[in-house]
Structure formats: C-alpha cells, structure tokens
Design an enzyme around this catalytic site. Sequence first.
Site, PDB file in Angstrom:
ATOM      1  N   GLU A 119     -18.803  22.659 -15.789  1.00 30.01           N
ATOM      2  CA  GLU A 119     -19.289  20.664 -15.725  1.00 30.01           C
ATOM      3  C   GLU A 119     -18.278  19.650 -15.174  1.00 30.01           C
ATOM      4  O   GLU A 119     -19.248  18.435 -15.096  1.00 30.01           O
ATOM      5  CB  GLU A 119     -19.036  20.677 -17.618  1.00 30.01           C
ATOM      6  CG  GLU A 119     -20.210  21.005 -18.288  1.00 30.01           C
ATOM      7  CD  GLU A 119     -19.957  20.810 -19.958  1.00 30.01           C
ATOM      8  OE1 GLU A 119     -21.034  21.397 -21.042  1.00 30.01           O
ATOM      9  OE2 GLU A 119     -18.605  21.469 -20.122  1.00 30.01           O
ATOM     10  N   SER A 158       0.752  -1.234   0.160  1.00 28.85           N
ATOM     11  CA  SER A 158       0.078   0.286   0.179  1.00 28.85           C
ATOM     12  C   SER A 158       0.968   0.829   0.444  1.00 28.85           C
ATOM     13  O   SER A 158       0.545   2.332  -0.070  1.00 28.85           O
ATOM     14  CB  SER A 158      -0.794  -0.131   1.612  1.00 28.85           C
ATOM     15  OG  SER A 158      -0.223  -0.636   2.657  1.00 28.85           O
ATOM     16  N   SER A 164     -13.564  24.196 -28.872  1.00 28.41           N
ATOM     17  CA  SER A 164     -13.564  23.044 -29.650  1.00 28.41           C
ATOM     18  C   SER A 164     -13.220  22.662 -30.559  1.00 28.41           C
ATOM     19  O   SER A 164     -12.414  24.344 -31.187  1.00 28.41           O
ATOM     20  CB  SER A 164     -15.616  23.161 -30.275  1.00 28.41           C
ATOM     21  OG  SER A 164     -15.040  21.857 -31.523  1.00 28.41           O
ATOM     22  N   LYS A 178      -8.282   4.074   1.847  1.00 23.28           N
ATOM     23  CA  LYS A 178      -7.138   5.347   1.211  1.00 23.28           C
ATOM     24  C   LYS A 178      -7.885   5.799   0.153  1.00 23.28           C
ATOM     25  O   LYS A 178      -8.004   6.574  -0.011  1.00 23.28           O
ATOM     26  CB  LYS A 178      -6.134   4.897   1.504  1.00 23.28           C
ATOM     27  CG  LYS A 178      -5.784   4.353   3.257  1.00 23.28           C
ATOM     28  CD  LYS A 178      -4.555   4.038   3.510  1.00 23.28           C
ATOM     29  CE  LYS A 178      -4.547   3.255   4.746  1.00 23.28           C
ATOM     30  NZ  LYS A 178      -4.964   2.095   4.832  1.00 23.28           N
ATOM     31  N   TYR A 238      -9.867  -6.531  12.791  1.00 28.38           N
ATOM     32  CA  TYR A 238      -9.015  -5.613  11.514  1.00 28.38           C
ATOM     33  C   TYR A 238      -8.938  -7.241  10.627  1.00 28.38           C
ATOM     34  O   TYR A 238      -8.537  -8.078  11.410  1.00 28.38           O
ATOM     35  CB  TYR A 238      -7.851  -5.538  11.733  1.00 28.38           C
ATOM     36  CG  TYR A 238      -7.214  -4.853  10.767  1.00 28.38           C
ATOM     37  CD1 TYR A 238      -6.931  -3.463  10.188  1.00 28.38           C
ATOM     38  CD2 TYR A 238      -6.177  -5.609   9.580  1.00 28.38           C
ATOM     39  CE1 TYR A 238      -6.591  -2.795   9.233  1.00 28.38           C
ATOM     40  CE2 TYR A 238      -5.935  -5.166   8.647  1.00 28.38           C
ATOM     41  CZ  TYR A 238      -5.555  -4.068   8.425  1.00 28.38           C
ATOM     42  OH  TYR A 238      -5.275  -3.317   7.083  1.00 28.38           O
ATOM     43  N   ASN A 254     -16.804  26.413 -23.822  1.00 25.93           N
ATOM     44  CA  ASN A 254     -17.727  25.519 -23.271  1.00 25.93           C
ATOM     45  C   ASN A 254     -17.154  25.697 -21.801  1.00 25.93           C
ATOM     46  O   ASN A 254     -16.182  25.844 -21.566  1.00 25.93           O
ATOM     47  CB  ASN A 254     -16.767  24.134 -23.823  1.00 25.93           C
ATOM     48  CG  ASN A 254     -17.682  23.733 -24.840  1.00 25.93           C
ATOM     49  OD1 ASN A 254     -18.695  24.306 -25.977  1.00 25.93           O
ATOM     50  ND2 ASN A 254     -17.169  23.241 -25.540  1.00 25.93           N
ATOM     51  N   LYS A 293     -17.375  27.569 -30.735  1.00 21.83           N
ATOM     52  CA  LYS A 293     -17.287  27.567 -28.988  1.00 21.83           C
ATOM     53  C   LYS A 293     -16.854  27.316 -27.945  1.00 21.83           C
ATOM     54  O   LYS A 293     -15.792  28.304 -27.859  1.00 21.83           O
ATOM     55  CB  LYS A 293     -17.542  25.466 -28.973  1.00 21.83           C
ATOM     56  CG  LYS A 293     -18.616  25.201 -29.883  1.00 21.83           C
ATOM     57  CD  LYS A 293     -19.969  25.251 -29.519  1.00 21.83           C
ATOM     58  CE  LYS A 293     -19.838  24.501 -28.349  1.00 21.83           C
ATOM     59  NZ  LYS A 293     -20.391  23.429 -28.382  1.00 21.83           N
ATOM     60  N   THR A 346     -39.172  27.256 -10.396  1.00 23.50           N
ATOM     61  CA  THR A 346     -39.246  25.672  -9.810  1.00 23.50           C
ATOM     62  C   THR A 346     -39.742  25.476 -11.586  1.00 23.50           C
ATOM     63  O   THR A 346     -40.745  25.739 -12.443  1.00 23.50           O
ATOM     64  CB  THR A 346     -40.716  26.048  -9.565  1.00 23.50           C
ATOM     65  OG1 THR A 346     -41.781  26.647  -9.354  1.00 23.50           O
ATOM     66  CG2 THR A 346     -41.197  27.446  -7.497  1.00 23.50           C
ATOM     67  N   HIS A 347     -39.551  23.914 -10.929  1.00 22.98           N
ATOM     68  CA  HIS A 347     -39.728  23.644 -12.081  1.00 22.98           C
ATOM     69  C   HIS A 347     -39.009  23.168 -13.524  1.00 22.98           C
ATOM     70  O   HIS A 347     -39.394  23.106 -14.646  1.00 22.98           O
ATOM     71  CB  HIS A 347     -41.248  22.872 -13.042  1.00 22.98           C
ATOM     72  CG  HIS A 347     -42.428  22.412 -11.308  1.00 22.98           C
ATOM     73  ND1 HIS A 347     -42.039  20.914 -11.263  1.00 22.98           N
ATOM     74  CD2 HIS A 347     -42.476  23.415 -10.930  1.00 22.98           C
ATOM     75  CE1 HIS A 347     -43.035  21.358  -9.652  1.00 22.98           C
ATOM     76  NE2 HIS A 347     -43.313  22.783  -9.174  1.00 22.98           N
TER      77      HIS A 347
HETATM   78  N1  ARG Z   1      -1.463  -1.205   5.581  1.00 19.35           N
HETATM   79  C1  ARG Z   1      -2.757  -2.053   6.283  1.00 19.35           C
HETATM   80  C2  ARG Z   1      -3.604  -0.815   6.166  1.00 19.35           C
HETATM   81  O1  ARG Z   1      -3.506   0.064   4.868  1.00 19.35           O
HETATM   82  C3  ARG Z   1      -2.015  -1.649   7.085  1.00 19.35           C
HETATM   83  C4  ARG Z   1      -2.420  -1.873   8.796  1.00 19.35           C
HETATM   84  C5  ARG Z   1      -1.714  -3.733   8.358  1.00 19.35           C
HETATM   85  N2  ARG Z   1      -1.946  -5.135   9.746  1.00 19.35           N
HETATM   86  C6  ARG Z   1      -1.974  -6.010   9.387  1.00 19.35           C
HETATM   87  N3  ARG Z   1      -2.125  -6.998  10.386  1.00 19.35           N
HETATM   88  N4  ARG Z   1      -1.437  -6.480   7.949  1.00 19.35           N
HETATM   89  O2  ARG Z   1      -4.737  -0.936   6.550  1.00 19.35           O
END
Ligand code: ARG
Length: 458
Positions: free
Chosen positions: A290, A22, A277, A325, A317, A285, A283, A155-156
Amino acid sequence: MALWGGRFTQEADVRFKQFNDSLVFDYRMAKQDLEGSKGWAKAICSVGIITKEENEKLQTALNELLAEVEHDPHSIANAGFEDIHSYVESRLIDKVGELGKKLHTGRSRNDQVATDLKLWCRAQAAVLLDSIRGLQKSLLKTAEQFKDTVIPGYTHLQRAQPVTFGHWALAYVEMLDRDYIRLKNATDLMNRCPLGAAALAGTAYPVDREKLARDLDFSEATRNSLDSVSDRDHVLELLNCASISMVHLSRFAEDLIIYNSGEAGFVELSDRVTSGSSLMPQKKNPDALELIRGKSGRVIGALMGMLVTVKALPLAYNKDLQEDKEGLFDALDTWHDCLDMAGLVLEDIKVNADATLDAAKGGYSNATELADYLVTKGIPFREAHHIVGEIVVFAIKEQKPLEMLTLEQFKQICPKIESDVYPCLEIDALLSKRCAKGGVAPGQISSAIEFMKQHLAC
Ligand code: ARG
C-alpha cells in the site's frame, strides 16, 4: 559568512535567511561541489589565474574536504551557511587562507549549481539503474519459481483467460526494462557540462571548457551559456523516469493487494512486510504494498511541481530554480526505497496454487477455446462467438463450468460439437495453445526466462 555583502548595509532578516538558505537540503551535493571545484581550480590554473603550486594546494585542501564530507555529509546540513557552495568556499578559506578566495574567479554559483546538480543526478541515476536491475532479478526468480502456477488473467478485473504467476511476474520485468532504458537514455542526455557558463553570459577567462568537461567526466561542454545555467531538463527527465516507474510499481502493488485479499486468497505475504491492526487482532495488512502504491502519488507530484516551476521562467537563472532539489531528492529516494521494498515483498511470497487454479478454471475463462474449437468445425468466428455466448448462458443456469456440460447439452445448442471438445477445454490445452512469441505457453515462458537471464546476466 555570506559570499556577498559588499553592496548591502543591512543584515538579512533572520526569517528571510531561513527562507532563502538551501544548505539544509543541498548539503547532499557536497561531494559534487568539491569535484566541480577541483575541476575549476585546474581550469583557472591552465589560464594563469592561479599558479601550479596554488592549484596543488587547493587540490589537497579540496581532497581533505572530500574525505571529511564523505565521512558524514549530513553534519553539514545545519552549519548555518547559505548553501553548499558557501559552505565549501568558507571551509576552503579556513584551510588555505586567502588563496581560497581566488577559486571563484570566473565562476558563478549559477554554473556551479547547475554542474553540481548534474553530477549528482548522474551519480544517483547509476544507483537507481542498479536498483532496477535488482528488482528485475527478484521478479525473474519469482517467475522461475511459479512459471507453471496457473492464475486467472483479467481484463476489466473480470476473469478473462488463464495465465501463470510466472507470466505475470515477467510482465513487470518488461516494464522495469523500459524503466532502465529510459533512465539510461536520460543520463546520456545530461552528459554536457555547464561549468564555465558563469552567471549567464559565459566566463570572462579563456578556459578550455571541453577539457574541463572531460576532466569532470562529461562527454562535452554545453554550447550556450544562457541555456547552461537555466536548463533543468535533467531534473524533469529523472522525475519523469521516476514517475513512470512508480506507476509500474504501483500497478504491481495493486495486483498483489488484490491477490492477497480475503476474497481472492491467491497469495500470502510474509510477516516481514505486513502489519497488524491495533484494534482487530485477526488483521494482517499489506502495508508495504500500500505504501508503494501511495508513494507513487508524491513522486508524480514532484514531477508536476517542477514542471510548473520551470514553466514561464524567463532566461536565465532565477532563484525559483533552487526549488528543483527537494522534490527531486525526495522522489529519487522514494523510487529507490520502493524498488527495494518490492523486491523484499517477493522474497518469501507464498502462492496458493489450489486457489489460483480453481479461480482460473471458474468464470468461463475457457469460453474463447470453445469458440476456437467451433472454428475448427467450419463455423466462422463471429458466429462461433455468438453460439458460445448462448452456451455460457445455459451453463450459468445449470451452475456448471463448460467442461461439465454433457455432449447432449452441447449438441442442443450446436450439433457440430463432438466429444473431442473436452480436451480443448482443459487448462493445459488453453495455456499451451498460446505458443506465439510473448504468449503464456510453457515453452514461451521458459524462453522468456532464458532470454531475461542472459539479458540481466545473472
Ligand atoms: N542555492 C542556489 C540554488 O540552488 C545556488 C545558486 C544561487 N545563485 C544566485 N545567484 N543566487 O539554485
């Protein structure tokens, strides 16, 4: 090097490693991981796991790392570690050797990541609160500039009653004010520190978690270790705040796109926020607007994605939680950019006051006034409503606005109408009659602007 490996005899498959890692996105929590680590070092020092000198060494090294990551956080992203926690620990070991390996005593990445993310959410919420206020101030400036510029109110999507462009802008100031309060409330709720919950059952050392919480600027420690490591309500809440606010921004964009259309011609957007465009040279835009409208979809999508991810997750967990994330980061970045872009669009927007006034006068938007006038002549409103309906049908046939009908024509349908009807049909009369709180009367708009100026302290 991974933080685990003792019980493994085979290397992780390269494809699995890529799938599992990650760091490419959680590097954004580097600062928070270091802050949390500083707090934890102090906590384990106070229960004698490391000495004061060791704590000091760790604090110095963690501070050095803080300075490094603040300089260029993105450079960490491709450093090849599993996650930000592994990266920080490994860099710490580079700096202080064996001592670095003691920091994780009594801590798990589960309470660590929960803490990091809460700290990150809090910091990001503070930035967003400022952005919301920024856009409110731009809207307030627009409201002042165009407080008397009459536009049709709908309205509408049918012309209903005239309002002013200032009144329109103030409507969005109100929406954003609720967005502000909603976000503030969400940050208040995420003010409990999960650090010390360890993997799921609580740390095995008698750490003073309340003190640790205060050291990290939380108001208190969380109360249950299972909940601490599996709670992502703060992520859901921020995504909810972002989604509702993006819905507001999307409506703002949609209004302006309609006002900017060739058919309406009410506003002209600056060249700075529009594009051309490649085929049609004429044009211009409204791309900025948008995109604001379009991006609301992906923010709402992130909220839906996260709700589905946590639904039916067993305590405590699970790695599913790592999916919290990317959607969050993207949604909050998007929200931030859209708040900023909406302000930029307002900066040099032009309102074509003749076109808006003409449009406001058309569409029989003074019909309600005529009904109210009949009420002053002793006709019950329901009956007055019906009579005005007939007058409108007549006027449409004559292709005239109500105020252009002659007194004789009025009297043919309702003999109670006198020449004092005409001033009531004037646009200014229409506006100034709406003088109760929140109405479109000039006095009300001025006091709404004054109130907001004080409220936003600008
Ligand atoms: N990269 C993990 C997360 O974002 C961290 C926690 C990992 N914990 C584990 N026991 N593998 O959730």
